[in-house]
Scaffold this motif. Structure first.
Motif, PDB file in Angstrom:
ATOM      1  N   SER A 173       4.091   6.164 -24.284  1.00  0.00           N
ATOM      2  CA  SER A 173       5.161   6.873 -24.981  1.00  0.00           C
ATOM      3  C   SER A 173       6.492   6.320 -24.512  1.00  0.00           C
ATOM      4  O   SER A 173       6.601   5.776 -23.422  1.00  0.00           O
ATOM      5  CB  SER A 173       5.089   8.385 -24.717  1.00  0.00           C
ATOM      6  OG  SER A 173       5.294   8.664 -23.339  1.00  0.00           O
ATOM      7  N   GLY A 174       7.515   6.450 -25.368  1.00  0.00           N
ATOM      8  CA  GLY A 174       8.826   5.917 -25.022  1.00  0.00           C
ATOM      9  C   GLY A 174       9.001   4.504 -25.527  1.00  0.00           C
ATOM     10  O   GLY A 174       8.170   3.953 -26.263  1.00  0.00           O
ATOM     11  N   THR A 175      10.091   3.897 -25.127  1.00  0.00           N
ATOM     12  CA  THR A 175      10.435   2.544 -25.548  1.00  0.00           C
ATOM     13  C   THR A 175      10.679   1.674 -24.326  1.00  0.00           C
ATOM     14  O   THR A 175      10.897   2.171 -23.219  1.00  0.00           O
ATOM     15  CB  THR A 175      11.688   2.545 -26.431  1.00  0.00           C
ATOM     16  OG1 THR A 175      12.796   3.121 -25.691  1.00  0.00           O
ATOM     17  CG2 THR A 175      11.454   3.357 -27.702  1.00  0.00           C
ATOM     18  N   ASN A 176      10.658   0.366 -24.548  1.00  0.00           N
ATOM     19  CA  ASN A 176      10.851  -0.601 -23.469  1.00  0.00           C
ATOM     20  C   ASN A 176      12.011  -1.531 -23.786  1.00  0.00           C
ATOM     21  O   ASN A 176      12.306  -1.806 -24.948  1.00  0.00           O
ATOM     22  CB  ASN A 176       9.595  -1.461 -23.265  1.00  0.00           C
ATOM     23  CG  ASN A 176       8.399  -0.660 -22.814  1.00  0.00           C
ATOM     24  OD1 ASN A 176       8.541   0.274 -22.044  1.00  0.00           O
ATOM     25  ND2 ASN A 176       7.220  -1.020 -23.288  1.00  0.00           N
ATOM     26  N   SER A 177      12.633  -2.023 -22.734  1.00  0.00           N
ATOM     27  CA  SER A 177      13.531  -3.181 -22.823  1.00  0.00           C
ATOM     28  C   SER A 177      12.909  -4.309 -22.011  1.00  0.00           C
ATOM     29  O   SER A 177      12.085  -4.075 -21.126  1.00  0.00           O
ATOM     30  CB  SER A 177      14.930  -2.835 -22.305  1.00  0.00           C
ATOM     31  OG  SER A 177      14.878  -2.456 -20.939  1.00  0.00           O
ATOM     32  N   TYR A 178      13.318  -5.544 -22.317  1.00  0.00           N
ATOM     33  CA  TYR A 178      12.637  -6.701 -21.747  1.00  0.00           C
ATOM     34  C   TYR A 178      13.639  -7.702 -21.177  1.00  0.00           C
ATOM     35  O   TYR A 178      14.725  -7.899 -21.721  1.00  0.00           O
ATOM     36  CB  TYR A 178      11.788  -7.390 -22.816  1.00  0.00           C
ATOM     37  CG  TYR A 178      10.765  -6.476 -23.442  1.00  0.00           C
ATOM     38  CD1 TYR A 178       9.581  -6.163 -22.773  1.00  0.00           C
ATOM     39  CD2 TYR A 178      10.986  -5.888 -24.686  1.00  0.00           C
ATOM     40  CE1 TYR A 178       8.652  -5.309 -23.324  1.00  0.00           C
ATOM     41  CE2 TYR A 178      10.054  -5.025 -25.245  1.00  0.00           C
ATOM     42  CZ  TYR A 178       8.892  -4.744 -24.558  1.00  0.00           C
ATOM     43  OH  TYR A 178       7.975  -3.899 -25.113  1.00  0.00           O
ATOM     44  N   THR A 179      13.225  -8.316 -20.079  1.00  0.00           N
ATOM     45  CA  THR A 179      13.979  -9.421 -19.490  1.00  0.00           C
ATOM     46  C   THR A 179      13.007 -10.555 -19.219  1.00  0.00           C
ATOM     47  O   THR A 179      12.034 -10.383 -18.476  1.00  0.00           O
ATOM     48  CB  THR A 179      14.673  -9.003 -18.183  1.00  0.00           C
ATOM     49  OG1 THR A 179      15.561  -7.909 -18.446  1.00  0.00           O
ATOM     50  CG2 THR A 179      15.461 -10.173 -17.602  1.00  0.00           C
ATOM     51  N   TRP A 180      13.264 -11.699 -19.848  1.00  0.00           N
ATOM     52  CA  TRP A 180      12.426 -12.892 -19.689  1.00  0.00           C
ATOM     53  C   TRP A 180      13.133 -13.903 -18.795  1.00  0.00           C
ATOM     54  O   TRP A 180      14.329 -14.159 -18.967  1.00  0.00           O
ATOM     55  CB  TRP A 180      12.167 -13.554 -21.038  1.00  0.00           C
ATOM     56  CG  TRP A 180      11.381 -12.741 -22.020  1.00  0.00           C
ATOM     57  CD1 TRP A 180      11.863 -11.823 -22.895  1.00  0.00           C
ATOM     58  CD2 TRP A 180       9.964 -12.805 -22.241  1.00  0.00           C
ATOM     59  NE1 TRP A 180      10.840 -11.299 -23.650  1.00  0.00           N
ATOM     60  CE2 TRP A 180       9.666 -11.882 -23.272  1.00  0.00           C
ATOM     61  CE3 TRP A 180       8.938 -13.543 -21.675  1.00  0.00           C
ATOM     62  CZ2 TRP A 180       8.373 -11.685 -23.746  1.00  0.00           C
ATOM     63  CZ3 TRP A 180       7.656 -13.363 -22.136  1.00  0.00           C
ATOM     64  CH2 TRP A 180       7.377 -12.434 -23.162  1.00  0.00           C
ATOM     65  N   ASN A 181      12.396 -14.468 -17.867  1.00  0.00           N
ATOM     66  CA  ASN A 181      12.824 -15.660 -17.131  1.00  0.00           C
ATOM     67  C   ASN A 181      11.927 -16.792 -17.593  1.00  0.00           C
ATOM     68  O   ASN A 181      10.712 -16.769 -17.359  1.00  0.00           O
ATOM     69  CB  ASN A 181      12.702 -15.434 -15.622  1.00  0.00           C
ATOM     70  CG  ASN A 181      13.224 -16.598 -14.810  1.00  0.00           C
ATOM     71  OD1 ASN A 181      13.205 -17.745 -15.265  1.00  0.00           O
ATOM     72  ND2 ASN A 181      13.664 -16.331 -13.607  1.00  0.00           N
ATOM     73  N   LEU A 182      12.532 -17.776 -18.255  1.00  0.00           N
ATOM     74  CA  LEU A 182      11.751 -18.789 -18.956  1.00  0.00           C
ATOM     75  C   LEU A 182      11.403 -19.998 -18.081  1.00  0.00           C
ATOM     76  O   LEU A 182      10.803 -20.954 -18.573  1.00  0.00           O
ATOM     77  CB  LEU A 182      12.488 -19.222 -20.221  1.00  0.00           C
ATOM     78  CG  LEU A 182      12.695 -18.051 -21.214  1.00  0.00           C
ATOM     79  CD1 LEU A 182      13.648 -18.454 -22.327  1.00  0.00           C
ATOM     80  CD2 LEU A 182      11.374 -17.583 -21.775  1.00  0.00           C
ATOM     81  N   GLY A 183      11.776 -19.960 -16.818  1.00  0.00           N
ATOM     82  CA  GLY A 183      11.285 -20.969 -15.886  1.00  0.00           C
ATOM     83  C   GLY A 183      12.110 -22.229 -15.786  1.00  0.00           C
ATOM     84  O   GLY A 183      11.822 -23.087 -14.950  1.00  0.00           O
ATOM     85  N   ASP A 184      13.129 -22.353 -16.627  1.00  0.00           N
ATOM     86  CA  ASP A 184      13.980 -23.545 -16.567  1.00  0.00           C
ATOM     87  C   ASP A 184      15.443 -23.164 -16.403  1.00  0.00           C
ATOM     88  O   ASP A 184      16.334 -23.935 -16.747  1.00  0.00           O
ATOM     89  CB  ASP A 184      13.805 -24.399 -17.830  1.00  0.00           C
ATOM     90  CG  ASP A 184      14.283 -23.680 -19.090  1.00  0.00           C
ATOM     91  OD1 ASP A 184      14.497 -22.453 -19.018  1.00  0.00           O
ATOM     92  OD2 ASP A 184      14.435 -24.341 -20.135  1.00  0.00           O
ATOM     93  N   GLY A 185      15.667 -21.948 -15.882  1.00  0.00           N
ATOM     94  CA  GLY A 185      17.026 -21.454 -15.714  1.00  0.00           C
ATOM     95  C   GLY A 185      17.529 -20.650 -16.888  1.00  0.00           C
ATOM     96  O   GLY A 185      18.630 -20.099 -16.824  1.00  0.00           O
ATOM     97  N   SER A 186      16.748 -20.557 -17.949  1.00  0.00           N
ATOM     98  CA  SER A 186      17.142 -19.795 -19.128  1.00  0.00           C
ATOM     99  C   SER A 186      16.488 -18.414 -19.094  1.00  0.00           C
ATOM    100  O   SER A 186      15.442 -18.227 -18.472  1.00  0.00           O
ATOM    101  CB  SER A 186      16.743 -20.526 -20.411  1.00  0.00           C
ATOM    102  OG  SER A 186      17.368 -21.795 -20.477  1.00  0.00           O
TER     103      SER A 186
END
Length: 372
Positions: A173-186
């Motif tokens: 239940s509820g919602t999520n926010s996301y943070t990606w670390n793409l491995g090349d500094g991005s």
């Protein structure tokens, strides 16, 4: 407290007077009295007979204090301990504490931490029992927030191609926010990041999912970005009728080039690593080389080349008398491009002019040659 009157006499008793030691009185035979405070009280019973005979009895009553239960907490995420801080008080004496967590489990102790197996709403009860057996309890509702289950699916791709990153995170239940670390500094805050790697190699991608209640989960996986061929080739300009030799200079960082395809610009093709081709006509041609790696990564380049035509050499002149200048007229032609000239005038003289003039001091025949 129920006071039991055990007075006995041979005469009828006409009146009873109880004094509870705190200024309150009762005329009942067996009074029931609730003390508003704890403490030690001298209780006196006075009995009066019909003949006005009076007698008294005194005893000591001890009223023990009640615990006052209270506790506090902060709602937490699943898998985090619910910290229950006991704020219960009692003026004196000892107290034991028993907790009921609302999930069919119990515990004992003053302050306590509890882990729940499922998110949801629970009623927590605290029962305090003094050393004299006096009890009080309090029940409060707590909420255990669900935690995201972070996950994603990767598809290995070629460099300069959008990476296949699909977010499969769930929460009850509820919602999520996301943070990606793409491995090349991005990084990215998108649900499914659309990202193209500019370098090949292995990259560790991490995803942090945070619910609207601040509950967190993270996961890391590795994606492989395959190298693409760096396509190049070289050649030397040739004249018509001579094969053009195309030397392949393609390289690749990792893996290997599995196939080549040459488009030679005249509807001819070659699948060899290096190509050799005899063109049917002089002229410019756009040659394209497509290289494909063992992982299916393809790249190409196009370079223009020219097959040069041969000049059609011709010249004319008028015979002259000895000592008069002879005008050589250059009539050479070429389909395209420019020409240079080399004249051998037959008398050990030469010229690079287009149409030279030459005087001869002796009569005779002179072999004249023009090279274009």
């Amino acid at each position: 407290i129920l006071f039991i009157n055990t007075t006995s006499t041979f005469e009828d008793i006409t009146a009873y007077l109880w004094s509870f030691g705190n200024g309150n009185l009762s005329t009942q035979r067996d009074p029931l009295y609730l003390y508003p405070t704890f403490g030690t009280f001298e209780v006196t019973l006075q009995a009066t007979t019909f003949g006005q005979c009076i007698n008294t009895a005194t005893d000591t009553v001890v009223i023990h204090p009640l615990p006052a239960t209270a506790f506090t907490f902060d709602n937490v995420c699943l898998y985090d301990p619910l910290q229950l801080e006991n704020l219960s008080t009692i003026p004196f004496g000892t107290v034991s504490y028993n907790w009921s967590f609302g999930d069919s489990t119990t515990g004992a102790g003053e302050d306590i931490a509890h882990f729940y197996n499922l998110p949801g709403n629970y009623f927590v009860n605290l029962l305090a029992t003094s050393g004299e057996g006096c009890t009080d309890d309090t029940t409060l509702g707590v909420e255990i927030f669900p935690v995201p289950e972070a996950n994603f699916v990767l598809t290995d791709v070629c460099r300069d191609t959008m990476a296949g990153i699909t977010n499969t995170t769930t929460i009850s239940s509820g919602t999520n926010s996301y943070t990606w670390n793409l491995g090349d500094g991005s990084s990215s805050a998108d649900v499914d990041p659309n990202y193209t790697y500019s370098q090949d190699g292995d990259f560790d991608i991490s995803l942090l999912a945070v619910s609207d209640e601040g509950c967190r989960d993270s996961i890391s996986k590795e994606i492989t970005i395959f190298a693409i061929p760096e396509v190049d080739f070289s050649f030397e300009a040739v004249c018509f009728g001579i094969p053009t030799e195309l030397e392949n200079g393609t390289t690749i960082n990792t893996g290997f080039v599995a196939s080549y395809q040459w488009n030679l610009g005249d509807q001819s093709f070659s699948f060899d690593e290096d190509a050799s081709h005899l063109y049917a006509a002089a002229g410019p041609y756009s040659v394209n080389l497509l290289a494909t790696s063992n992982f299916g990564c393809a790249s190409d380049t196009t370079i223009a080349l020219r097959v040069n035509p041969f000049p059609e050499v011709a010249f004319s002149f008028d015979n002259e008398c000895v000592g008069n200048p002879v005008q050589f007229r250059n009539n050479s032609e070429i389909d395209f491009g420019t020409m240079t000239y080399d004249w051998e005038l037959g008398n050990d003289s030469s010229s690079v002019q287009s149409s030279p003039v030459q005087s001869y001091i002796f009569h005779g025949f002179y072999p004249v040659q023009l090279t274009a």
